[in-house]
Design an enzyme around this catalytic site. Structure first.
Site, PDB file in Angstrom:
ATOM      1  N   SER A  71       0.797  -1.225   0.000  1.00  8.50           N
ATOM      2  CA  SER A  71       0.000   0.000   0.000  1.00  8.50           C
ATOM      3  C   SER A  71       0.831   1.277   0.000  1.00  8.50           C
ATOM      4  O   SER A  71       0.351   2.314  -0.437  1.00  8.50           O
ATOM      5  CB  SER A  71      -0.942   0.000   1.204  1.00  8.50           C
ATOM      6  OG  SER A  71      -0.217  -0.085   2.406  1.00  8.50           O
TER       7      SER A  71
ATOM      8  N   HIS B  54      -5.480  -3.331  -2.541  1.00  2.00           N
ATOM      9  CA  HIS B  54      -5.145  -2.396  -3.628  1.00  2.00           C
ATOM     10  C   HIS B  54      -5.034  -3.082  -4.990  1.00  2.00           C
ATOM     11  O   HIS B  54      -4.785  -2.412  -5.989  1.00  2.00           O
ATOM     12  CB  HIS B  54      -3.838  -1.660  -3.299  1.00  2.00           C
ATOM     13  CG  HIS B  54      -3.958  -0.838  -2.060  1.00  2.00           C
ATOM     14  ND1 HIS B  54      -4.480   0.439  -2.052  1.00  2.00           N
ATOM     15  CD2 HIS B  54      -3.683  -1.132  -0.767  1.00  2.00           C
ATOM     16  CE1 HIS B  54      -4.499   0.902  -0.817  1.00  2.00           C
ATOM     17  NE2 HIS B  54      -4.019  -0.036  -0.014  1.00  2.00           N
TER      18      HIS B  54
ATOM     19  N   LYS C 241     -11.921   0.627  -1.980  1.00  2.00           N
ATOM     20  CA  LYS C 241     -10.910   1.333  -2.784  1.00  2.00           C
ATOM     21  C   LYS C 241     -11.376   1.356  -4.246  1.00  2.00           C
ATOM     22  O   LYS C 241     -12.230   2.176  -4.565  1.00  2.00           O
ATOM     23  CB  LYS C 241      -9.547   0.711  -2.536  1.00  2.00           C
ATOM     24  CG  LYS C 241      -9.230   0.771  -1.016  1.00  2.00           C
ATOM     25  CD  LYS C 241      -7.860   0.341  -0.668  1.00  2.00           C
ATOM     26  CE  LYS C 241      -7.675   0.092   0.825  1.00  2.00           C
ATOM     27  NZ  LYS C 241      -8.081   1.147   1.733  1.00  2.00           N
TER      28      LYS C 241
END
Ligand code: PMP
Length: 388
Positions: A177, A205, A236
Site C-alpha cells: 500500500s 489495492h 478502494k
C-alpha cells in the site's frame, strides 16, 4: 488530559503529530478546502467509481427499497439476499468457491487472521505489510516472524526452521500500500506447496485494478491455488465500503462460525451492498476504465523517474515519491498546497523511519493536464528542496 500531554508533545517534536483537516467537498479528482479547490492525488478510488452514476443510483434505489441500515448482525436478521448475490460475484471475480463480506477491510484482517491462526501456528509476515495484517496476526497469538520485503530466500529459511508440527501462514499484501510494488506470488505459492503452508493475500489495492479481469494479484500472475486465501476491500477501486475473504467453501463456513468481528457486528446497510454489486458490473463490463488507469499510471511513473525521484519500485497506480525525513516530507507537502495540489506526507509509523514520502495515487478519471500539473509541481519543489 494531562496524562497525554507528554505523548502529544513528543509527536510534535518529531514532526509526527497527525490532525484531521476538514474537507468541504470533493469530486473524485479535486477537493475544496477553506475556499480553495485543490487537485487530489491521494485517494484510493482508483477507478473513480465513488461518483459514478451507476453506483449512485444503485445505492439510492436500495435505500428506497430497504431503508438505511442493516438492523442486526448477518447471523440474526441482517442477511438480506443481496449479500448472497454480492458474495457470489466476489467469488467469481476471485475464481474461488465462496466469499464472505465484512464491514471493513480492517476488520476483515482482524477477523480472518484471528480465526484462521491458532497460538501454536507460525506467521511469516512481509516487513512492509499493512497495519491491519500486523494487528490481525498479533491478535491471533501465533508466533510472529517478519521477513525482509519480498525476500523469498529469507522466507524459505524461516519456513525450513519451523517445528514439524507447526502450521505456517505466509501473510502478505498483494499490492504494497505504501510502495506500490507487487508481492512475488508465484514464488510464494511454490514455497507454500513445498512447506505445506497457507498464503493470506491482502489484495486491498489489487482488487479491481490488477489482472486482465480486474481480479487482483492472482489474476495478474494467473496463479490459482487452494492454498491462497484472498482478502479484498470494497472501499478502494470498488468505490464503497467493506472488506471480504474469497476462499474455499469450508474456510468461509469456518469464518462464519469463528470470526468474531464478523459475528458480533451489524450487517452493512443494503445500499452499501448494492453499490458494491454495481461496481462489480462495471469492473466486468467496462475494462476501458481499468485500461485508462494503467495508461495514466505508467505515464506518471515513467515521468517521475525521469525527473530523478525515487519511486521505491512501484509497479502500480500507487507511486511513492520517497523523501526520507518526516520534516522534509511535511514541507514538500505544504509547498505543493501552494501550487494547488493536495498530497499529504506519509510518515512513520505508516512507513519505516527515514521512509517518509508523498504517496501518489493515480485515478482513471484524472486528466492528462492534471497529471502534468502534478509533475510540474513535483519538479519545481523537488529542486527547491534538493530532493532531485
Ligand atoms: N489492507 C490494506 C493493504 C490497506 O491499505 C487497507 C486500507 N488502507 C486495509 C487493508 C483496510 O481496508 P479498509 O480501508 O477497507 O478498512
Amino acid at each position: 488530559m494531562l496524562h497525554f500531554e507528554k505523548e502529544i508533545s513528543i509527536l510534535e517534536q518529531e514532526h509526527l503529530l497527525r490532525s484531521l483537516l476538514p474537507i468541504d467537498s470533493f469530486s473524485p479528482t479535486t477537493i475544496d478546502q477553506n475556499g480553495r479547490r485543490l487537485l487530489l492525488f491521494s485517494s484510493n478510488d482508483y477507478l473513480g467509481l465513488t461518483t459514478h452514476p451507476a453506483l449512485k443510483s444503485a445505492g439510492i434505489e436500495a435505500i428506497q427499497k430497504w431503508g438505511t441500515g442493516g438492523g442486526a448482525s448477518r447471523l440474526i436478521s441482517g442477511n438480506l439476499r443481496l449479500y448472497t448475490e454480492l458474495e457470489q460475484r466476489l467469488a467469481r471475480l476471485k475464481s474461488t468457491e465462496s466469499a464472505l463480506v465484512f464491514p471493513t477491510g480492517y476488520t476483515t484482517n482482524l477477523g480472518a487472521l484471528g480465526a484462521f491462526i491458532q497460538k501454536t501456528d507460525l506467521i511469516l509476515s512481509d516487513r512492509l505489510n499493512h497495519a491491519s495484517l500486523i494487528d490481525g496476526a498479533r491478535l491471533s497469538g501465533g508466533t510472529f516472524r517478519v521477513y525482509r520485503h519480498k525476500d523469498t530466500e529469507q522466507l524459505r529459511k524461516l519456513l525450513s526452521q519451523r517445528k514439524s508440527t507447526q502450521r505456517s501462514f505466509i501473510v502478505t499484501d498483494g499490492v504494497f500500500s505504501m510502495d506500490g510494488d507487487i508481492a512475488p506470488l508465484p514464488e510464494l505459492a511454490t514455497l507454500a506447496e513445498e512447506f505445506d503452508a497457507l498464503i493470506y493475500l491482502d489484495d486491498a489495492h489489487g482488487t479491481g485494478v490488477l489482472g486482465p479481469h480486474g481480479g487482483g494479484t492472482c489474476d495478474h500472475f494467473q496463479v490459482s491455488n487452494r492454498r491462497i486465501i484472498q482478502m479484498g476491500t470494497l472501499s478502494k477501486a470498488l468505490g464503497g465500503l467493506g472488506g471480504f475473504i474469497a476462499a474455499d467453501r469450508l474456510s468461509i463456513q469456518y469464518l462464519i462460525n469463528k470470526a468474531r468481528p464478523f459475528i458480533f457486528t451489524t450487517a452493512l446497510p443494503p445500499s452499501v451492498v448494492a453499490v458494491a454489486i454495481a461496481a462489480l458490473d462495471l469492473i466486468e463490463q467496462a475494462p476501458g476504465i481499468r485500461q485508462r488507469l494503467w495508461k495514466l499510471a505508467n505515464h506518471f511513473r515513467y515521468q517521475a523517474q525521469q525527473l530523478g525521484f525515487n519511486i521505491c519500485g512501484s509497479e502500480t497506480p500507487i507511486i511513492p515519491i520517497l523523501i526520507g525525513k518526516a520534516e522534509t516530507a511535511l514541507v514538500f507537502s505544504q509547498k505543493l498546497l501552494g501550487e494547488g495540489i493536495y498530497l499529504p506526507a506519509i510518515r512513520p509509523p505508516t512507513v519505516p523511519e527515514e521512509g517518509s514520502r508523498l504517496r501518489v495515487s493515480i485515478m482513471a478519471i484524472h486528466t492528462e493536464e492534471q497529471i502534468q500539473t502534478l509533475l510540474s509541481g513535483l519538479e519545481k519543489i523537488g529542486k527547491e528542496l534538493r530532493v532531485i
